[in-house]
Design a protein around this motif. Structure first.
Motif, PDB file in Angstrom:
ATOM      1  N   THR A 168     -62.165  42.241 -48.430  1.00  0.00           N
ATOM      2  CA  THR A 168     -63.824  42.019 -47.963  1.00  0.00           C
ATOM      3  C   THR A 168     -64.426  43.426 -47.592  1.00  0.00           C
ATOM      4  O   THR A 168     -65.372  43.723 -47.754  1.00  0.00           O
ATOM      5  CB  THR A 168     -64.107  40.971 -46.905  1.00  0.00           C
ATOM      6  N   ASP A 169     -63.658  44.009 -46.645  1.00  0.00           N
ATOM      7  CA  ASP A 169     -64.047  45.117 -46.001  1.00  0.00           C
ATOM      8  C   ASP A 169     -64.185  46.341 -47.175  1.00  0.00           C
ATOM      9  O   ASP A 169     -64.950  47.203 -47.155  1.00  0.00           O
ATOM     10  CB  ASP A 169     -63.159  45.927 -44.967  1.00  0.00           C
ATOM     11  N   ASP A 170     -63.036  46.469 -47.854  1.00  0.00           N
ATOM     12  CA  ASP A 170     -62.879  47.648 -48.810  1.00  0.00           C
ATOM     13  C   ASP A 170     -61.936  47.265 -50.042  1.00  0.00           C
ATOM     14  O   ASP A 170     -60.799  47.363 -50.016  1.00  0.00           O
ATOM     15  CB  ASP A 170     -62.484  48.870 -48.251  1.00  0.00           C
ATOM     16  N   ARG A 171     -62.392  46.564 -51.105  1.00  0.00           N
ATOM     17  CA  ARG A 171     -61.702  45.966 -52.038  1.00  0.00           C
ATOM     18  C   ARG A 171     -60.743  47.178 -52.751  1.00  0.00           C
ATOM     19  O   ARG A 171     -59.469  46.827 -52.982  1.00  0.00           O
ATOM     20  CB  ARG A 171     -62.558  45.468 -53.114  1.00  0.00           C
ATOM     21  N   GLU A 172     -61.235  48.332 -53.122  1.00  0.00           N
ATOM     22  CA  GLU A 172     -60.327  49.399 -53.668  1.00  0.00           C
ATOM     23  C   GLU A 172     -59.160  49.853 -52.449  1.00  0.00           C
ATOM     24  O   GLU A 172     -58.150  50.098 -53.139  1.00  0.00           O
ATOM     25  CB  GLU A 172     -61.131  50.537 -54.167  1.00  0.00           C
ATOM     26  N   ALA A 173     -59.625  50.011 -51.546  1.00  0.00           N
ATOM     27  CA  ALA A 173     -58.741  50.505 -50.393  1.00  0.00           C
ATOM     28  C   ALA A 173     -57.537  49.235 -50.189  1.00  0.00           C
ATOM     29  O   ALA A 173     -56.417  49.718 -50.217  1.00  0.00           O
ATOM     30  CB  ALA A 173     -59.314  50.763 -49.050  1.00  0.00           C
ATOM     31  N   ALA A 174     -57.857  48.135 -50.574  1.00  0.00           N
ATOM     32  CA  ALA A 174     -56.934  47.052 -50.436  1.00  0.00           C
ATOM     33  C   ALA A 174     -55.909  46.951 -51.213  1.00  0.00           C
ATOM     34  O   ALA A 174     -54.902  46.857 -51.395  1.00  0.00           O
ATOM     35  CB  ALA A 174     -57.554  45.621 -50.004  1.00  0.00           C
ATOM     36  N   GLN A 175     -56.655  47.377 -52.618  1.00  0.00           N
ATOM     37  CA  GLN A 175     -55.608  47.624 -53.839  1.00  0.00           C
ATOM     38  C   GLN A 175     -54.809  48.616 -53.786  1.00  0.00           C
ATOM     39  O   GLN A 175     -53.710  48.337 -54.164  1.00  0.00           O
ATOM     40  CB  GLN A 175     -56.580  47.622 -55.233  1.00  0.00           C
ATOM     41  N   LEU A 176     -55.341  49.717 -53.207  1.00  0.00           N
ATOM     42  CA  LEU A 176     -54.336  50.871 -53.240  1.00  0.00           C
ATOM     43  C   LEU A 176     -53.204  50.618 -52.211  1.00  0.00           C
ATOM     44  O   LEU A 176     -52.101  51.219 -52.149  1.00  0.00           O
ATOM     45  CB  LEU A 176     -55.146  52.183 -52.753  1.00  0.00           C
ATOM     46  N   ARG A 177     -53.429  49.397 -51.138  1.00  0.00           N
ATOM     47  CA  ARG A 177     -52.518  49.390 -50.199  1.00  0.00           C
ATOM     48  C   ARG A 177     -51.387  48.014 -50.692  1.00  0.00           C
ATOM     49  O   ARG A 177     -50.739  47.578 -49.934  1.00  0.00           O
ATOM     50  CB  ARG A 177     -53.039  48.969 -48.841  1.00  0.00           C
TER      51      ARG A 177
END
Length: 287
Positions: A168-177
């Motif tokens: 919710t905060d940052d979808r792209e960053a979550a994918q990278l993690r």
């Protein structure tokens, strides 16, 4: 006290809608405006079961749960996933369209007239702190409170909940993690929809099974969501119960024609003071 119990019951119903919005928002970043329609679909499942001779109550709940869950999967797969690379309000407009389609299908199958569904049969009122209430009222309030508490704990104490907060905060960053945001979105839609379908037969004894109810629940659920704070389950619960009490006392002391006016006046005043809602998080980004 009778008015308080009635207001809390109404607020609990609004809370169930808004909590469904929260689940899909946290899981996918999308507000599923068809959630109230799936709850109403669950009501018509109860009507159908009653009209064909009365299926066992657990079977009715299971049917509503499964059908709504499958509908949620279809919503995410065919209405939301193709729009992931688009911008603007495409997802919002699409979900409003999905809600319209669900309402249309129900209207074709069952008509638009209000249908009384004695799903749980007659109940003797009970006395609670000097006020009179139906046992179902207490069950509805208890279910809403329990649902909000469970969702709050799942969101903040489990890996899947923390993953939802991250996307919710940052979808792209979550994918990278390494977070599977696609799977999270799919199962978030399915879980919220299935829960909505499950709640439909529970609520139908308090209302009529009627297609127009979906729009009322959707609007009031959205008011509760914004007032409590998008993404905050405890905020949604507090706001919903407060809105229910405001409606109950507004109808009693001002008049039933003005209870919605009172709600939206309070809504506007609160948002002027707290633009992010009662428990909403204020996000600051460096640009």
């Amino acid at each position: 006290m009778t008015e308080i119990i009635a207001g809390l019951t109404t607020g609990a119903i609004y809370a169930m809608v808004a909590l469904g919005y929260n689940v899909t928002y946290l899981a996918s970043g999308v507000l599923n405006f068809a959630h109230a329609n799936l709850m109403v679909a669950g009501m018509f499942v109860a009507y159908w079961a009653n009209s064909i001779g009365g299926l066992p109550v657990p079977v009715v709940f299971i049917i509503a749960f499964v059908l709504a869950g499958l509908a949620g999967l279809a919503e995410e797969r065919f209405a939301i996933r193709p729009l992931r690379n688009t911008s603007g309000s495409a997802e919002l407009v699409t979900m409003i369209g999905v809600a319209t389609v669900i309402t249309g299908v129900i209207a074709i199958m069952f008509g638009t007239d209000p249908l009384r569904v004695p799903f749980f049969g007659p109940e003797q009122p009970v006395v609670v702190l000097g006020g009179r209430a139906q046992p179902l009222d207490l069950i509805i309030v208890g279910v809403a409170v329990a649902l909000a508490v469970v969702l709050h704990l799942v969101t903040h104490r489990t890996r899947i909940g923390l993953a939802a907060l991250a996307q919710t905060d940052d979808r792209e960053a979550a994918q990278l993690r390494g977070i599977n945001v696609g799977g999270l979105s799919m199962w978030g839609f399915a879980a919220a929809a299935a829960a909505g379908g499950l709640l439909g037969p529970l609520l139908v004894a308090k209302t009529f099974a009627v297609t127009s109810l979906a729009l009322l629940l959707a609007v009031k659920g959205f008011v509760v969501l914004v007032l409590g704070g998008v993404g905050s389950h405890r905020g949604v619960l507090v706001a919903a119960l407060g809105i229910g009490l405001i409606e109950a006392f507004g109808a009693r002391y001002i008049g039933p024609l003005y209870r919605d006016v009172v709600v939206f006046v309070v809504f506007a005043i609160v948002l002027l003071a707290l633009p992010h809602g009662l428990f909403g998080d204020r996000k600051v980004r460096a640009v």
